[in-house]
Design a protein around this motif. Structure first.
Motif, short mmCIF file in Angstrom:
data_model
loop_
_atom_site.label_atom_id
_atom_site.label_comp_id
_atom_site.label_asym_id
_atom_site.label_seq_id
_atom_site.Cartn_x
_atom_site.Cartn_y
_atom_site.Cartn_z
N ASN A 40 0.83 -1.21 0.00
CA ASN A 40 0.00 0.00 0.00
C ASN A 40 0.86 1.27 0.00
N GLY A 41 2.00 1.20 -0.70
CA GLY A 41 2.87 2.36 -0.83
C GLY A 41 3.89 2.53 0.27
N SER A 42 3.86 1.67 1.31
CA SER A 42 4.80 1.79 2.43
C SER A 42 5.83 0.67 2.37
N GLY A 43 7.10 1.00 2.62
CA GLY A 43 8.15 0.00 2.61
C GLY A 43 7.99 -1.01 3.74
N MET A 44 8.23 -2.28 3.44
CA MET A 44 8.14 -3.34 4.43
C MET A 44 9.52 -3.63 5.03
N VAL A 45 9.55 -4.43 6.08
CA VAL A 45 10.78 -4.78 6.78
C VAL A 45 10.97 -6.29 6.69
N TRP A 46 12.21 -6.71 6.36
CA TRP A 46 12.50 -8.15 6.26
C TRP A 46 12.71 -8.73 7.65
N SER A 47 12.00 -9.83 7.96
CA SER A 47 12.15 -10.51 9.24
C SER A 47 13.03 -11.74 9.05
N GLU A 48 14.24 -11.70 9.64
CA GLU A 48 15.12 -12.86 9.58
C GLU A 48 14.52 -14.04 10.32
N MET A 49 13.80 -13.77 11.43
CA MET A 49 13.23 -14.85 12.22
C MET A 49 12.14 -15.59 11.45
N ASN A 50 11.26 -14.84 10.79
CA ASN A 50 10.13 -15.46 10.10
C ASN A 50 10.39 -15.67 8.61
N ASN A 51 11.53 -15.19 8.11
CA ASN A 51 11.90 -15.35 6.71
C ASN A 51 10.81 -14.81 5.78
N ARG A 52 10.41 -13.56 6.02
CA ARG A 52 9.34 -12.95 5.23
C ARG A 52 9.39 -11.43 5.41
N TRP A 53 8.64 -10.74 4.54
CA TRP A 53 8.50 -9.30 4.63
C TRP A 53 7.32 -8.97 5.55
N GLU A 54 7.49 -7.98 6.44
CA GLU A 54 6.45 -7.64 7.40
C GLU A 54 6.26 -6.11 7.45
N LYS A 55 5.03 -5.72 7.81
CA LYS A 55 4.72 -4.30 8.01
C LYS A 55 3.62 -4.20 9.05
N ALA A 56 3.81 -3.34 10.05
CA ALA A 56 2.83 -3.17 11.13
C ALA A 56 1.91 -2.00 10.81
N PHE A 57 0.60 -2.18 11.08
CA PHE A 57 -0.39 -1.13 10.88
C PHE A 57 -1.27 -1.05 12.12
N ASN A 58 -1.79 0.17 12.41
CA ASN A 58 -2.87 0.30 13.39
C ASN A 58 -3.71 1.50 12.99
N PHE A 59 -5.01 1.44 13.33
CA PHE A 59 -5.96 2.49 12.96
C PHE A 59 -6.82 2.83 14.16
N ALA A 60 -7.25 4.09 14.23
CA ALA A 60 -8.09 4.55 15.33
C ALA A 60 -9.54 4.69 14.93
N THR A 61 -9.87 4.33 13.69
CA THR A 61 -11.25 4.39 13.24
C THR A 61 -11.69 3.02 12.77
#
Length: 734
Positions: free
Chosen positions: A507-528
């Motif tokens: 969704n236009g935001s860079g992800m972070v590589w997780s060495e532990m899970n061997n995958r790309w991850e990105k955290a999100f939270n919303f207040a609505t």
């Protein structure tokens, strides 16, 4: 007012003084006393008396410390003790201090009294004759009415380190190969220890040589040799000393100069592109030369075949540098065996000339055989490219005598192409599928020549495949952080696309590589509240610059809602309690559930009117789950007496109703707990629930007004009758 408050506080103080053995100090404060300083002072004094007469030994503490952990002899030790009851200093207590030697025997005993801060300080000098090692300090308090408290601490007397008084270097300036004498004057202040002296010589070229210095009866000595080719410049000499107990002296730094300018260049080696060539075929001769002297040099390098000079090049090198230069030998006109020799010019003052000439092996130049076409270069614009992109493929052709082929036909994968003026053929190719394409020369026709030698070239059309993805929870609470993850690979060879290869964007935001899970991850939270969709929007491929994405994973989604609980099947006899009383005034008790799920509780509006004769008590709420779990669930809805009174609902008529799609249905087994004010029912599925009850019978408004009027008129009439009777009685009395 002041006298009353003072009397009250005195009573409180008397009660406190007769309390149990475990005493606490109370701070009595009141807004009425903010400006009564004298009264506060009296209270504090009385409280202090109570504290002093009721101290517990466990609340007494003695803190003991020194200003440092380790000292040298003839330094002063500052020892401080602090005597406290909880956080209150104890004044005028006698503190006895005893210091013992490392062997445990007593050195001295000293006493002092604590001041108003509870401190008692001691200061003593460490004599030069005291042995090194760890000393112990013991402190004990004495104050009448209090039990004695002890504390201990330790400090160490260190050995005095050795001292380097001077370092003498002879000669201080070197102008020819010689021996440099280095002598260090070192003193050991401790008896029974061994001195170890080292010398480090830093050479101008950056290297460091280290030596152990030898004691010659008066000095620690080292003889350092300056060789012919040692670098010119300043030689830094650092002398370090330590004893066998690990004490180190302050390093002593000195230096000497090597001022001799040494000229020396050399040929280190020769490499040939081939030892046998056809006449007219070029030979590349790579010559490596070096500056082994002590000054920057500019000199000439000449290559010979037998006695014929091929080429000369001028080279400039800094001290210690080397370089390789290429010389091209055109063998046209040469035939037979030739010795390859490389020479560098001798320099003024150069002594070592033995390495100025280097002789390599024999190169054999033979007559040309039958002419053939040689494809000496095969190129593609890139090795791995995007699917669908257009790439350029090129081949270069020449004859075996190195002449260019102009206007010849080169067949690549059975398709003919004509060479240009420089012997090149070029064409373009694209592929819409992932795969590898290889081009090879399958034939030539160049002025009657059909024999050829060739290498092929390949290109891979590829893309980034998003082959797996998921979310931490598909439904979650507002402001709760959740993780979106994806896995990616190069589709051609299934090589994992990780942080070493580039970057994924969701969704236009860079992800972070997780060495532990061997995958790309990105955290999100919303207040609505809302359902959000997530998918890979872009890639950044550092390895091959690919931009095409093959996303085989459906877009992921997470719903952020107002209240979500993550439920696991409970252990037997350990029901799960979900407290939603702040939101919907309800408690959900899960005694058994068939599967792990997420449970959402939401306030909602009435989907339909209450059944005839019933009123809603509180607000309806909806329970949703992921999956379709079954089990035993209890719903407990709370109410208040005030709420029932305001609604006019009879408590014993309260029932929990469930919405069945088009009507409210009463759950017959609703149990009313009038003591704790809740209604509870057991259900086996979730829906919309509400608490309802039957209103109390009420009089019609008109009838109420009529009764009120009758009462008022009756009271008025009775008042008139009583008034008339009283008046008549007064007249009769006259």
């Amino acid at each position: 007012m002041r006298e009353k408050l003072d009397a009250s506080l005195l009573i409180l103080l008397v009660l406190l003084s007769f309390s149990s053995a475990t005493q606490e100090v109370f701070a009595v404060t009141s807004p009425l006393h903010q400006n009564e300083g004298n009264l506060e002072s009296k209270c504090a004094s009385k409280l202090k008396c109570i504290m002093q007469t009721n101290m517990e030994t466990s609340s007494l503490s003695l803190l003991l410390s020194t200003d440092k952990d380790a000292y040298y002899r003839q330094e002063t030790v500052f020892a401080t003790s602090t005597f406290l009851y909880e956080q209150t200093p104890i004044q005028n207590a006698l503190v006895t201090l005893e210091v013992t030697f490392p062997n445990g025997t007593s050195w001295f005993v000293w006493t002092n009294n604590t001041d108003e801060t509870g401190f008692a300080t001691f200061r003593f000098l460490l004599p030069i004759a005291n042995p090194s090692g760890q000393y112990a300090i013991y402190a004990t308090t004495y104050k009448e009415g209090l039990e004695n408290v002890s504390a201990t601490t330790k400090f160490t007397i260190l050995n005095l380190p050795p001292e380097i008084h001077s370092v003498k270097i002879i000669p201080e300036v070197v102008e020819q190969p010689t021996t440099v004498s280095i002598k260090a004057n070192v003193t050991d202040f401790e008896e029974g220890t061994d001195i170890h002296v080292k010398c480090a010589v830093s050479i101008p070229n950056g290297t460091v040589q280290r030596f152990d210095m030898i004691f010659d009866g008066a000095f620690f000595s080292l003889n350092y040799q300056i060789q012919q080719r040692d670098p010119v410049g300043t030689y830094k000499v650092t002398v370090e000393a330590s004893d066998s107990e690990g004490a180190f002296a302050q390093p002593y730094v000195s230096s000497f100069e090597n001022a001799k300018a040494v000229h020396d260049v050399a040929v280190l080696g020769i490499s040939l592109s081939s030892n046998m060539v056809f006449q007219g075929e070029p030979v590349t001769i790579n010559v490596t030369v070096a500056n082994e002297g002590m000054v920057i040099e500019t000199f000439s390098v000449v290559v010979y075949v037998n006695t014929t000079a091929i080429e000369a090049k001028e080279v400039t090198l800094t001290i210690g540098a080397s370089t390789t230069r290429a010389f091209l030998w055109n063998t046209t006109g040469f035939l037979g065996n030739y010795m390859v020799v490389a020479c560098v010019s001798s320099l003024p003052g150069e002594i070592d000339l033995s390495d100025n000439t280097y002789v390599d092996g024999i190169v054999q130049v033979i007559p040309c055989a039958a002419p053939i076409v040689i494809i000496d270069q095969a190129l593609v614009s890139d090795y791995r490219v995007d699917v669908g992109s257009l790439q350029q493929v090129s081949f270069h052709a020449r004859r075996s005598n190195w002449s260019e082929i102009v206007g010849g036909t080169i067949y690549v994968n059975e398709t003919g192409y004509v060479t240009n003026q420089t012997g090149w053929i070029t064409f373009e190719h694209a592929s819409d599928i992932v795969g590898k394409t290889t081009w090879v020369v399958t034939g030539v026709l160049c002025n009657g020549i059909t024999e050829f030698e060739s290498n092929g070239v390949s290109c891979i059309w590829d893309r980034i495949e998003i082959f797996d993805g998921g979310v931490s929870h598909p439904m979650t609470n507002l402001t709760q952080t959740e993780t979106i993850w994806f896995k990616a690979q190069y589709e051609f060879d299934s090589m994992i696309f990780d942080e070493s290869e580039g970057l994924l964007f969701v969704n236009g935001s860079g992800m972070v590589w997780s060495e532990m899970n061997n995958r790309w991850e990105k955290a999100f939270n919303f207040a609505t509240v809302g359902n959000r969709m997530f998918m890979i929007s872009d890639i950044l491929d550092h390895a091959y610059d690919l931009t095409v994405i093959n996303n085989v994973v459906e877009p992921l989604s997470i719903s952020w809602v107002e209240m979500v609980f993550f439920v696991q099947p409970p252990a037997l006899g350990c029901p799960i309690l979900i407290n939603a009383t702040e939101m919907v005034n309800a408690l959900i008790i899960i005694e058994n559930i068939s599967m792990a799920c997420m449970l959402q509780i939401l306030p909602t509006t009435m989907p339909g009117p209450p059944p005839e004769g019933f009123k809603s008590c509180g607000k309806p709420f909806e329970i949703n789950t992921t999956g379709n779990p079954t089990g035993i669930f209890k719903i407990r809805i709370y109410y208040s007496e005030e709420e029932l009174t305001n609604l006019g609902i009879e408590e014993d008529t309260l029932k929990i109703y469930v919405w069945k799609g088009d009507e409210w249905v009463q759950l017959a087994k609703s149990n009313v707990n009038s003591t704790e004010n809740y209604v509870e029912v057991v259900v086996n599925h979730f829906s919309i629930f509400n608490l309802m009850g039957v209103p109390s019978p009420r009089l019609e408004p008109r009838l109420l007004w009529l009764i009120l009027i009758i009462v008022v008129v009756s009271v008025f009439a009775i008042s008139i009758v009583l008034f008339l009777r009283k008046k008549r009685a007064n007249l009769q009395s006259l």
